[in-house]
Scaffold this active site. Structure first.
Site, PDB file in Angstrom:
ATOM      1  N   CYS A 128     -21.367  -1.790 -52.314  1.00 17.14           N
ATOM      2  CA  CYS A 128     -21.403  -3.129 -52.642  1.00 17.14           C
ATOM      3  C   CYS A 128     -20.115  -3.418 -53.435  1.00 17.14           C
ATOM      4  O   CYS A 128     -19.780  -2.663 -54.395  1.00 17.14           O
ATOM      5  CB  CYS A 128     -22.521  -3.426 -53.793  1.00 17.14           C
ATOM      6  SG  CYS A 128     -22.475  -4.845 -54.750  1.00 17.14           S
ATOM      7  N   CYS A 169     -20.303  -4.759 -56.942  1.00 14.55           N
ATOM      8  CA  CYS A 169     -20.501  -3.512 -57.902  1.00 14.55           C
ATOM      9  C   CYS A 169     -19.257  -2.623 -58.266  1.00 14.55           C
ATOM     10  O   CYS A 169     -19.263  -2.388 -59.499  1.00 14.55           O
ATOM     11  CB  CYS A 169     -21.554  -2.650 -57.154  1.00 14.55           C
ATOM     12  SG  CYS A 169     -23.053  -3.270 -56.909  1.00 14.55           S
TER      13      CYS A 169
END
Length: 177
Positions: free
Chosen positions: A101, A104
């Site tokens: 991600c 993230c």
């Protein structure tokens, strides 16, 4: 969030590759990483025609990406969730993330800073949603990064997405006593 700039000209070591002799197609697999203000810059070449590659390098085929997620924040998983998060005496911040991600990875340094800033006042944990899918499912996590704040085992707040440090700090401050 900190702004950053990536340079658009290729590094000297790659400029020489633009002058590859004679063959129409060249197969190269080169990846070099450069540090730019806490972020990594990747220059990547693959199997393409030399004209296409030279053109791409002249345009600045440089991609910026956030660092891999590796922190000092303890991990929590489906089996340790209850003991570490739900039964904690102090408020708990949980960062739901995954290694693939991008957002993230972008928010990771911010979460790390906040974990250091609030040491002794609030606990921080990270939960890898790929490794422990049951807990995110139970709490309705549909998008990552998602940060949840728990107080005495009860979910009190949810922050979705890569948000600025001030947004996270404001949310955390509401639950400190």
């Amino acid at each position: 969030m900190a702004a950053f700039t990536c340079t658009s000209s290729p590094p000297i070591s790659l400029r020489s590759e633009m002058m590859i002799a004679s063959s129409k197609t060249v197969s190269l697999s080169t990846r070099q990483m450069f540090s730019v203000g806490g972020l990594r810059t990747r220059v990547s070449l693959s199997s393409v025609s030399k004209n296409s590659r030279a053109s791409r390098l002249r345009r600045g085929g440089i991609i910026c990406e956030a660092q891999d997620t590796a922190t000092g924040i303890p991990m929590v998983n489906d089996s340790t969730w209850e003991s570490l998060v739900l039964k904690a005496d102090e408020p708990v911040v949980v960062d739901f993330w995954a290694p693939w991600c991008g957002p993230c990875k972008m928010i990771d340094p911010i979460v790390n800073e906040l974990a250091q800033q609030y040491t002794g006042k609030i606990k921080f944990f990270k939960l890898n949603t790929d490794d422990s899918p049951a807990t995110p499912g139970k709490y309705g996590v549909r998008s990552i990064p998602t940060i949840m704040i728990f107080v005495k085992g009860e979910k009190k707040d949810t922050i979705i997405g890569a948000v600025p440090k001030t947004t996270l700090a404001t949310s955390i401050d509401k639950f400190l006593q």
